[in-house]
Design a protein around this motif. Structure first.
Motif: not given
Length: 313
Positions: A111-123, A140-154
């Motif tokens: 979780l800390y890594d997600v917040v620290a990763d500017e690209a993922i957190f900005s998405r 929340f981790q599911m949203f973070a994983s989707c953003c990291e992979a570039g997947f749609d969140l719908v």
């Protein structure tokens, strides 16, 4: 006793240089900030934890003149705390806080890594999401994983909205009413939650987003005796969260939440430009948010933003 398989090794060195070594035999207590009211003797699950603020050894006699070494593991990670106490004035409270920080940073490393990763957190922020206390964990981790992979969140957003039934909404409401500056807004907030349960996004967003500043202002007024502008209120919210948790490095992520509020909830918009989003208080308050942006997803994000403030102030 096998040190290679030990989870918690605690060494207490007394002033006379005698020592006690505890290998997985010292009871460990965690100080937490719970998401809900906890009844004495009730089981506490990981999903009930909003933050970890301390770690202690309640049955071990630790004095101010003692020296401490503690090695412990959390999953595949190891934490090492030591204080050789050269001044003979060990801070027990400080030790518990620092041990809690170590535990928290290891257990919630992803979780800390997600917040620290500017690209993922900005998405995530662009999509209106934040590690809100209420959805900390797999949601929340599911949203973070989707953003990291570039997947749609719908699809994931629809699943999350469906999880907020009447019982969960009522738990949030009870949490709000425990805070005086929320309780003053009870009729308005109750109306917003009823609208959410009815699937009506527009009144939820109109009420929730426009009440955030008022709730913050009331909390600020109770402390300082007067109101303030939004910039000062956001600084107050961050400071309150840090004070409540006892440390800025906390699962409440106060600094990151200030960024979320500034760039999403209170994002500026150009009244002469394209329509704003229903995620922006300014766009909603000035009637400049596009009609199609009033969705149940945005409504849930507005409620979760209010809920986050209940943990801060």
């Amino acid at each position: 006793m096998n040190l290679k398989r030990a989870d918690t090794v605690l060494l207490i060195i007394r002033p006379d240089n005698t020592a006690q070594l505890w290998v997985d035999t010292a009871a460990v207590a965690m100080q937490i900030l719970p998401k809900r009211e906890i009844v004495a003797g009730a089981a506490v699950f990981e999903g009930d934890i909003a933050d970890v603020t301390g770690m202690s050894f309640p049955l071990v006699d630790i004095g101010k003149e003692d020296r401490i070494v503690c090695l412990f593991r959390e999953g595949w990670r190891f934490g090492l705390f030591f204080d050789f106490n050269p001044r003979g004035d060990l801070s027990i409270i400080g030790m518990q806080r620092d041990l809690g920080t170590l535990h928290r940073r290891m257990k919630y490393r992803d979780l800390y890594d997600v917040v620290a990763d500017e690209a993922i957190f900005s998405r995530l922020i662009a999509a209106g999401w934040f590690p809100f206390v209420e959805i900390l964990g797999p949601e929340f981790q599911m949203f973070a994983s989707c953003c990291e992979a570039g997947f749609d969140l719908v699809d994931e957003e629809a699943k999350l909205v469906a999880k907020f039934g009447a019982a969960r909404i009522e738990r949030m409401f009870a949490r709000w009413m425990a805070r005086p500056h929320f309780a003053d807004k009870e009729p308005l907030l109750r109306s917003a939650l009823k609208s959410f349960s009815a699937g009506e996004a527009v009144p939820v967003i109109k009420i929730a987003l426009t009440e955030i500043e008022g709730i913050l202002n009331e909390a600020y007024r109770r402390v300082h005796g007067a109101g303030a502008r939004i910039g000062t209120l956001l600084e107050f919210a961050v400071a309150s969260a840090e004070q409540r948790a006892g440390h800025p490095d906390t699962l409440l992520f106060p600094t990151a939440f200030a960024q979320y509020l500034k760039t999403h909830t209170f994002a500026n918009f150009d009244p002469e430009g394209t329509p704003g989003s229903a995620g922006s208080r300014h766009a909603v308050g000035h009637g400049a948010a596009a009609a199609e942006s009033y969705t149940m997803v945005r409504a849930l994000q507005a409620l979760l933003t209010l809920d986050q403030l209940a943990f801060y102030t």
